[in-house]
Design a protein around this motif. Sequence first.
Motif, PDB file in Angstrom:
ATOM      1  N   MET A  13      -5.309  14.781  -6.529  1.00 45.35           N
ATOM      2  CA  MET A  13      -4.543  13.735  -5.878  1.00 45.35           C
ATOM      3  C   MET A  13      -3.041  13.907  -6.116  1.00 45.35           C
ATOM      4  O   MET A  13      -2.600  14.225  -7.229  1.00 45.35           O
ATOM      5  CB  MET A  13      -5.011  12.360  -6.354  1.00 45.35           C
ATOM      6  N   LYS A  14      -2.249  13.637  -5.052  1.00 46.89           N
ATOM      7  CA  LYS A  14      -0.808  13.735  -5.083  1.00 46.89           C
ATOM      8  C   LYS A  14      -0.215  12.548  -4.340  1.00 46.89           C
ATOM      9  O   LYS A  14      -0.907  11.869  -3.590  1.00 46.89           O
ATOM     10  CB  LYS A  14      -0.339  15.026  -4.411  1.00 46.89           C
ATOM     11  N   ALA A  15       1.090  12.302  -4.498  1.00 48.38           N
ATOM     12  CA  ALA A  15       1.777  11.271  -3.733  1.00 48.38           C
ATOM     13  C   ALA A  15       1.966  11.801  -2.328  1.00 48.38           C
ATOM     14  O   ALA A  15       2.712  12.759  -2.107  1.00 48.38           O
ATOM     15  CB  ALA A  15       3.100  10.933  -4.376  1.00 48.38           C
ATOM     16  N   ILE A  16       1.255  11.188  -1.352  1.00 40.58           N
ATOM     17  CA  ILE A  16       1.298  11.713   0.014  1.00 40.58           C
ATOM     18  C   ILE A  16       2.212  10.894   0.918  1.00 40.58           C
ATOM     19  O   ILE A  16       2.462  11.291   2.058  1.00 40.58           O
ATOM     20  CB  ILE A  16      -0.112  11.780   0.622  1.00 40.58           C
ATOM     21  N   SER A  17       2.704   9.724   0.416  1.00 33.24           N
ATOM     22  CA  SER A  17       3.690   8.965   1.196  1.00 33.24           C
ATOM     23  C   SER A  17       4.439   8.041   0.254  1.00 33.24           C
ATOM     24  O   SER A  17       3.953   7.720  -0.845  1.00 33.24           O
ATOM     25  CB  SER A  17       3.036   8.160   2.318  1.00 33.24           C
ATOM     26  N   SER A  18       5.630   7.601   0.750  1.00 30.33           N
ATOM     27  CA  SER A  18       6.432   6.674  -0.038  1.00 30.33           C
ATOM     28  C   SER A  18       7.349   5.931   0.922  1.00 30.33           C
ATOM     29  O   SER A  18       7.818   6.490   1.918  1.00 30.33           O
ATOM     30  CB  SER A  18       7.257   7.445  -1.079  1.00 30.33           C
ATOM     31  N   TYR A  19       7.648   4.650   0.590  1.00 29.57           N
ATOM     32  CA  TYR A  19       8.581   3.879   1.397  1.00 29.57           C
ATOM     33  C   TYR A  19       9.247   2.854   0.495  1.00 29.57           C
ATOM     34  O   TYR A  19       8.590   2.265  -0.379  1.00 29.57           O
ATOM     35  CB  TYR A  19       7.889   3.171   2.565  1.00 29.57           C
ATOM     36  N   SER A  20      10.556   2.617   0.739  1.00 29.55           N
ATOM     37  CA  SER A  20      11.344   1.733  -0.112  1.00 29.55           C
ATOM     38  C   SER A  20      12.153   0.762   0.731  1.00 29.55           C
ATOM     39  O   SER A  20      12.587   1.085   1.845  1.00 29.55           O
ATOM     40  CB  SER A  20      12.306   2.539  -0.990  1.00 29.55           C
ATOM     41  N   VAL A  21      12.375  -0.440   0.194  1.00 28.75           N
ATOM     42  CA  VAL A  21      13.196  -1.485   0.812  1.00 28.75           C
ATOM     43  C   VAL A  21      13.996  -2.143  -0.317  1.00 28.75           C
ATOM     44  O   VAL A  21      13.448  -2.418  -1.391  1.00 28.75           O
ATOM     45  CB  VAL A  21      12.339  -2.530   1.546  1.00 28.75           C
ATOM     46  N   TYR A  22      15.299  -2.398  -0.036  1.00 29.82           N
ATOM     47  CA  TYR A  22      16.099  -3.045  -1.073  1.00 29.82           C
ATOM     48  C   TYR A  22      16.046  -4.554  -0.889  1.00 29.82           C
ATOM     49  O   TYR A  22      15.739  -5.073   0.194  1.00 29.82           O
ATOM     50  CB  TYR A  22      17.550  -2.532  -1.046  1.00 29.82           C
ATOM     51  N   LEU A  79      -4.634   5.688  -4.193  1.00 27.88           N
ATOM     52  CA  LEU A  79      -4.142   4.831  -5.266  1.00 27.88           C
ATOM     53  C   LEU A  79      -2.744   4.386  -4.877  1.00 27.88           C
ATOM     54  O   LEU A  79      -1.913   5.194  -4.446  1.00 27.88           O
ATOM     55  CB  LEU A  79      -4.121   5.574  -6.590  1.00 27.88           C
ATOM     56  N   ILE A  80      -2.464   3.074  -5.036  1.00 29.93           N
ATOM     57  CA  ILE A  80      -1.172   2.506  -4.662  1.00 29.93           C
ATOM     58  C   ILE A  80      -0.334   2.332  -5.930  1.00 29.93           C
ATOM     59  O   ILE A  80      -0.774   1.682  -6.881  1.00 29.93           O
ATOM     60  CB  ILE A  80      -1.343   1.158  -3.951  1.00 29.93           C
ATOM     61  N   GLN A  81       0.869   2.874  -5.867  1.00 26.90           N
ATOM     62  CA  GLN A  81       1.799   2.738  -7.001  1.00 26.90           C
ATOM     63  C   GLN A  81       3.035   1.995  -6.532  1.00 26.90           C
ATOM     64  O   GLN A  81       3.565   2.261  -5.467  1.00 26.90           O
ATOM     65  CB  GLN A  81       2.202   4.125  -7.525  1.00 26.90           C
ATOM     66  N   ARG A  82       3.519   1.042  -7.317  1.00 26.15           N
ATOM     67  CA  ARG A  82       4.758   0.354  -6.991  1.00 26.15           C
ATOM     68  C   ARG A  82       5.813   0.731  -8.041  1.00 26.15           C
ATOM     69  O   ARG A  82       5.520   0.900  -9.221  1.00 26.15           O
ATOM     70  CB  ARG A  82       4.561  -1.160  -6.925  1.00 26.15           C
ATOM     71  N   ILE A  83       7.018   0.823  -7.519  1.00 23.29           N
ATOM     72  CA  ILE A  83       8.139   1.183  -8.389  1.00 23.29           C
ATOM     73  C   ILE A  83       9.279   0.213  -8.090  1.00 23.29           C
ATOM     74  O   ILE A  83       9.610  -0.016  -6.914  1.00 23.29           O
ATOM     75  CB  ILE A  83       8.620   2.629  -8.144  1.00 23.29           C
ATOM     76  N   THR A 130       9.590   0.212  -4.174  1.00 19.71           N
ATOM     77  CA  THR A 130       9.011   1.412  -3.565  1.00 19.71           C
ATOM     78  C   THR A 130       7.500   1.393  -3.766  1.00 19.71           C
ATOM     79  O   THR A 130       7.003   1.077  -4.861  1.00 19.71           O
ATOM     80  CB  THR A 130       9.589   2.682  -4.199  1.00 19.71           C
ATOM     81  N   PHE A 131       6.790   1.759  -2.695  1.00 22.16           N
ATOM     82  CA  PHE A 131       5.339   1.961  -2.808  1.00 22.16           C
ATOM     83  C   PHE A 131       5.031   3.416  -2.491  1.00 22.16           C
ATOM     84  O   PHE A 131       5.486   3.962  -1.479  1.00 22.16           O
ATOM     85  CB  PHE A 131       4.566   1.060  -1.830  1.00 22.16           C
ATOM     86  N   LYS A 132       4.274   4.021  -3.414  1.00 18.07           N
ATOM     87  CA  LYS A 132       3.798   5.375  -3.194  1.00 18.07           C
ATOM     88  C   LYS A 132       2.291   5.348  -2.995  1.00 18.07           C
ATOM     89  O   LYS A 132       1.588   4.594  -3.663  1.00 18.07           O
ATOM     90  CB  LYS A 132       4.130   6.268  -4.392  1.00 18.07           C
ATOM     91  N   ILE A 133       1.812   6.193  -2.115  1.00 15.42           N
ATOM     92  CA  ILE A 133       0.370   6.322  -1.870  1.00 15.42           C
ATOM     93  C   ILE A 133      -0.059   7.681  -2.391  1.00 15.42           C
ATOM     94  O   ILE A 133       0.456   8.722  -1.956  1.00 15.42           O
ATOM     95  CB  ILE A 133       0.042   6.201  -0.368  1.00 15.42           C
ATOM     96  N   TRP A 134      -1.002   7.656  -3.325  1.00 17.76           N
ATOM     97  CA  TRP A 134      -1.537   8.879  -3.913  1.00 17.76           C
ATOM     98  C   TRP A 134      -2.926   9.141  -3.324  1.00 17.76           C
ATOM     99  O   TRP A 134      -3.752   8.243  -3.186  1.00 17.76           O
ATOM    100  CB  TRP A 134      -1.663   8.759  -5.423  1.00 17.76           C
ATOM    101  N   SER A 135      -3.194  10.410  -2.996  1.00 14.30           N
ATOM    102  CA  SER A 135      -4.512  10.784  -2.496  1.00 14.30           C
ATOM    103  C   SER A 135      -4.615  12.302  -2.457  1.00 14.30           C
ATOM    104  O   SER A 135      -3.609  13.008  -2.646  1.00 14.30           O
ATOM    105  CB  SER A 135      -4.754  10.221  -1.092  1.00 14.30           C
ATOM    106  N   VAL A 136      -5.809  12.765  -2.218  1.00 16.21           N
ATOM    107  CA  VAL A 136      -5.984  14.184  -1.917  1.00 16.21           C
ATOM    108  C   VAL A 136      -5.375  14.405  -0.539  1.00 16.21           C
ATOM    109  O   VAL A 136      -5.647  13.622   0.388  1.00 16.21           O
ATOM    110  CB  VAL A 136      -7.480  14.568  -1.907  1.00 16.21           C
TER     111      VAL A 136
END
Length: 662
Positions: A424-433, A560-564, A575-581
């Motif tokens: 699994m890797k981070a396959i997408s990410s998006y951020s909003v201030y 897997l959803i990761q928030r930063i 920021t939300f990153k989406i991890w997956s194969v």
Amino acid sequence: MTDLPNSSADGAANDSTPDTAWSAGDPELAALVRQDEPPYEPGVETVRVMPADLDDFEPPVRRRRRRSLAFRFAFAFVIGFALTVGVGVGALYAWTQQYEGRVMPGVRVGTTELGGLNREQAEAAITNAYASLGTGQIALAGPDGQTTTISYTDVGRRANTSAVLDAAFAAGRQGEPLANLISAPKAAIHGVTLDSAVVYDQDKLAGVVDTLAASIDQTPVDATVSGTQAGAYTVSPAKDGRVVDKAALLTALDQQLGELGTPASITMAVPVAPLPPAVPTASAEAAKAAADRIATDVVITHEKDSWTIARTSLAPLISFSTAADGTISAVVDESGLDRIVKSLAKKVNRPARDASLKLVRGHIVATGTSREGRTLDADGMKAAIVSTIQARQAGPTSSAVPAVVKAIHPKLTTADAKAFAPKMKAISSYSVYYFVIVNNHFGGNIEAPATAINGTVVPAGSKFDFWKVVGDLHRLPGAGPGNAIEGGKITVTGAFGGGICTTSTTLFNAAFRAGMVPLARQNHNEFINRYPPGLDATVWIIGNTKQTMSFKNDTKYPILIQRIITNAGSRRWITFKIWSVPNGHTAKVTNLVIHHGPQAIDTVVRDPSKPVGYTFRNNAPADGAKVWVTVSIYDHGKLHWSKRYYSNYPAVKGVLVKGTGT
């Protein structure tokens, strides 16, 4: 041939008397004899020859005289006899006439002489002679030792005087006068003894018997079964009834009352026939035994787990039905099992448990252990319980019943989690201030739900729903009142969790960019330039109505959803990153069209609660707009999903707050 009537005549005829003697004695007879007996000549056949001249024939004079004497004697005898009879008949007639309207002599009833009595006297004599017929009683012995007495007087027992009178007056009288002249003396000489017939009031006797039967008859009691809510059953035994055999009793009483020789006091047992109950005790006991078996605890088993349907739950469903043949059956109200099965389902049902994934120092690792879930098949379980109950009605059976369940497989098994995690890797990410201000409860209404979402795993084929994951905002640490856009303007603290839409919008964009298929999405009531045009996603709850944001992972791998959260001076970034194969899915945003709408106006709100010189920009004016944008998802370069979104944003007034107080 001779007219002599005795043997001397026969002898004279045989003597060899000369023909002259016949002629001297009876010349006519001698002439007849002579004519009848010609001289005998040997060798010559004798032939009797009748006189040639019959007119000259004269019968013998002697023969005519003898017949005349006989006739005269007979006539004299008849005349004498007739005179004698006439005198006798006259005497008899005179004798019978003196008994006109009276009983002939020699007639008696029993030992009572009735001869010479008129009807009233004879009736009195008969009544007196049989007065004892009304004196006496019959004691009827009942089955319980009770005795009922029927007196002869109660039923009008007496002699049949009228019939006896008729018979007495008929004795010696045949109806014809001449016959009476013979029968009357005969009755007087030989006597006529009559026996009285006994009569009684049969209707009164039947009434007495009916009254007696009512006191003796007993209605049979059927056996019954009763139960309590706790399942305790009691048998009320049957009881035989009885009925007086009234026909037999009336027949026996008739024999006694109708006999002259019946004694003044007799005792008779009342004939009683048993009446069996329609429902015997054995039937009730069999039904109780069946009910006891049915109400026994039912144990539902599945693998190592078990659940008990208690007797107290089954007992209220059992009732008893009696058939026409007297058989009692325990009947179960099967509809009542629905409630039991529904309650059982809450205990049996178990969600599947997925294995999990966790981000540890930049790497995904498998955690937890998956477990198969289960859900109770209500119809199948009810049928199994009914089958067990039916078997229990016939005889003892096992109390254990296998649970009828449907397996729910985990969407992420332990094996799959372990296999996918290293890939699994981070396959997408998006951020909003966003700004840390009162409008979003100083960032808490953005960061608190983001923290709740952090680490969420969405297995392959599963759906993510914002509110199902976040839950109740009031329970999230850091969440509080924030702004809300209502009627084209913003209220600073008008809604609990105001500002949360920053979280939902950021995750929505990260998700579809990871190849997740968008489901629920709704634009805001304000065109917010911090968000991608036409791709914002608001969420809210008002009463029982809610707007959520959701998407589906239709790939074959879990995510897997990761928030930063990142600080950047006066701003913070989520920021939300989406991890997956890596799944070969890519997303494109195209064909963006923005039509600016009505311009917003800026307003000033003077607040006397704030001192002069205080200013606060509650919200900058935001012009209205209409936005079209297309999102397309490709699977290994092939279009997999596409949708063109349309968003209509009204103008929102700007609000500047100025203090006017001291």
